[in-house]
Design an enzyme around this catalytic site. Structure first.
Site, PDB file in Angstrom:
ATOM      1  N   ASP A 120      16.665  37.351  33.611  1.00  0.00           N
ATOM      2  CA  ASP A 120      16.465  38.094  32.366  1.00  0.00           C
ATOM      3  C   ASP A 120      16.495  37.225  31.113  1.00  0.00           C
ATOM      4  O   ASP A 120      16.693  37.745  30.006  1.00  0.00           O
ATOM      5  CB  ASP A 120      17.525  39.195  32.247  1.00  0.00           C
ATOM      6  CG  ASP A 120      17.210  40.380  33.140  1.00  0.00           C
ATOM      7  OD1 ASP A 120      16.035  40.761  33.213  1.00  0.00           O
ATOM      8  OD2 ASP A 120      18.147  40.918  33.763  1.00  0.00           O
ATOM      9  N   ASP A 180      10.590  44.716  36.546  1.00  0.00           N
ATOM     10  CA  ASP A 180      11.077  44.324  35.219  1.00  0.00           C
ATOM     11  C   ASP A 180      10.803  42.847  34.926  1.00  0.00           C
ATOM     12  O   ASP A 180      10.655  42.444  33.764  1.00  0.00           O
ATOM     13  CB  ASP A 180      12.589  44.552  35.113  1.00  0.00           C
ATOM     14  CG  ASP A 180      13.087  45.836  35.735  1.00  0.00           C
ATOM     15  OD1 ASP A 180      12.570  46.227  36.798  1.00  0.00           O
ATOM     16  OD2 ASP A 180      14.025  46.429  35.184  1.00  0.00           O
TER      17      ASP A 180
END
Length: 395
Positions: A120, A180
Site C-alpha cells: 500500500d 486494490d
C-alpha cells in the site's frame, strides 16, 4: 443471466432508465461551495487533533466510529489520505495555511518509504508525498517517492508477474493479490518518470496485465483476491476478503479497478487498459442493483439489497476515475455520470457541519464481513471526493 420476457416490464424498465438519464445527469456541483465546506470540516478535525491521544505513534485520522475519532499510525494503509486532503485544500485555495498543515502531516509518515512489508505504499506515499511534490517540486519529496517505489518493487515476483499484497494469513493464501493493488502502480510509473529507470514501469505493466488476465470474470466484474503459486506463477484460487462472497462484486473493488486501469492508460497509452476501464464502467452502470443516485451498496450482490449499507467511498473513487476516463474519448456520458455522483453526494451524503469528527462524507463501508467501519465516515472517501471535485473543475 436475468431474461425478461414480459413486454410491459421491459417498457417500464426502459422508461425508468430514460428518467434516470434526464433527471440524474442534469445535476451540477458547486465546487467552490463544496471546498468551503471541506475546509470548515477539516478545520474542525485539526482542532480535535490538538487534544487527541497520539502517545502510541498515532499520526493520522482515519474514521469516526462509535462516537470516537479513530487515529492510525504511519504504517496503516490509510495514513496518507489525510495529508492528501490537506494538499487538495492547498491546491484549490492556494492558501499557505493548508500547505503548512499538509507539510506537517506528510512528514509524519516519511519513514514508510522504507517499508517493504506492505503493497500500500502507493496509497500511503503517493497520496501524500506525491501530491506534495506535484504542488511544490520539493526535492526531498521526490527522493521519498523514489525510495518508496524501490521498497514496493521488492514485493514483485517475476514468476507470477505481480506484486504481493498481504503477508498475513499465510495458512489461507500463498501469494495473495487484491484488486486494490492496481492503485499502487501509479507510484511506480512516477518513479520511472523521476529517475529514467524503466524497471518500475515494467513491474507496473506486468502487474496490470496479469490482473486483466486473472482478476476479471466474463462480465468484467472483479474478484477481490487472487492467490498465486509463487514458485510456478499458477493461479491457486480466487475469492474475497471484504466482499459478500467469492463470486460477488464488492463495490469498492470494482471502483479500484475502474480507477486503476484508467490511470494505467494515462501512463502507457496501451489501448487494452482503456478498453478494460470502459468494460468495468459498463458493468457498474448496467448493474440492476445500482441505485438511482449512483451511490452503490457495499456489494452489488448482497441479497439484503435494498436493506444493505451504501459505500460512498466507492462512489467517490468512481467519480474521480470517470472524469479522467471522459477525457480519453468522445463519450460525454462518463462526465455526466461523475457530475451526478458528486451532486448526489453533496446533497445527501455529507456530514452535518462540525460533527462526526470533522470528516466530510457519511455512509462509507470499510469491511462489512469483518464487522469494521460499517456506515461511517472514512478518510479515503473524503480524499477521492476532493480529488473528483478538483478534476471536475479541471476537466
Amino acid at each position: 443471466m436475468l431474461v425478461i420476457k414480459n413486454y410491459k416490464i421491459k417498457l417500464i424498465m426502459v422508461a425508468a432508465l430514460l428518467a434516470l438519464s434526464t433527471d440524474v445527469f442534469a445535476q451540477k456541483i458547486d465546487v467552490a461551495k463544496e471546498f468551503k465546506y471541506a475546509a470548515q470540516q477539516t478545520n474542525y478535525i485539526l482542532e480535535a487533533l490538538k487534544t487527541a491521544d497520539t502517545s502510541k505513534g498515532l499520526v493520522s485520522p482515519r474514521t469516526f466510529e462509535n462516537g470516537k475519532l479513530k487515529l492510525v499510525n504511519s504504517k496503516d494503509w490509510t495514513s496518507g489520505f489525510f495529508p492528501g486532503i490537506l494538499w487538495f485544500l492547498y491546491d484549490y485555495t492556494k492558501d499557505d495555511k493548508w500547505k503548512k498543515q499538509a507539510e506537517i502531516f506528510t512528514a509524519k509518515i516519511e519513514k514508510e518509504q522504507y517499508n517493504r512489508g506492505t503493497h500500500d505504499l502507493g496509497f500511503m506515499i503517493y497520496c501524500s508525498f506525491g501530491n506534495g511534490y506535484r504542488l511544490t517540486k520539493d526535492d526531498n519529496y521526490k527522493k521519498v517517492i523514489i525510495q518508496a517505489a524501490k521498497s514496493l518493487s521488492t514485493r514483485f515476483n517475476a514468476k507470477a508477474g505481480v506484486i504481493r499484497s498481504w503477508d498475513h494469513n499465510q495458512d489461507k493464501w500463498k501469494y495473495p493479490v487484491i484488486i486494490d493493488n492496481m492503485m499502487n502502480l501509479e507510484l511506480l510509473f512516477e518513479a520511472t518518470k523521476l529517475t529514467g529507470d524503466s524497471s518500475y514501469y515494467k513491474i507496473a505493466v506486468s502487474h496490470a496485465n496479469h490482473t486483466i488476465l486473472n482478476h476479471f470474470r466474463p462480465n468484467y466484474s472483479s474478484y477481490h483476491v487472487v492467490d498465486y503459486d509463487p514458485e510456478t506463477g499458477a493461479v491457486i484460487q480466487k475469492n474475497t476478503a471484504q466482499g459478500y462472497s467469492d463470486a460477488s462484486a464488492w463495490a469498492r473493488g470494482q471502483a479500484w479497478g475502474l480507477y486503476g486501469f484508467t490511470m494505467c492508460y494515462r501512463e502507457t497509452k496501451d489501448k487494452r487498459y482503456l478498453v478494460q476501464a470502459q468494460h468495468i464502467a459498463k458493468f457498474i452502470f448496467d448493474n440492476l442493483t445500482l441505485p438511482k443516485d449512483l451511490i452503490p451498496y457495499w456489494d452489488y450482490d448482497d441479497p439484503a439489497i435494498p436493506n444493505a449499507p451504501r459505500d460512498v467511498s466507492a462512489a467517490a473513487i468512481m467519480a474521480s476515475a470517470l472524469y479522467e476516463l471522459a477525457t480519453y474519448g468522445t463519450d460525454n456520458d462518463y462526465k455526466e455520470k461523475a457530475n451526478a455522483i458528486l451532486a448526489n453526494i453533496s446533497q445527501t451524503y455529507k456530514n452535518p457541519l462540525n460533527s462526526n469528527g470533522g470528516f466530510i462524507l457519511l455512509h462509507s463501508t470499510g469491511n462489512k464481513p469483518g464487522k469494521s467501519e460499517i456506515d461511517v465516515p472514512i478518510n479515503y472517501a473524503d480524499y477521492y471526493y476532493l480529488e473528483a471535485l478538483l478534476r471536475s473543475k479541471k476537466w
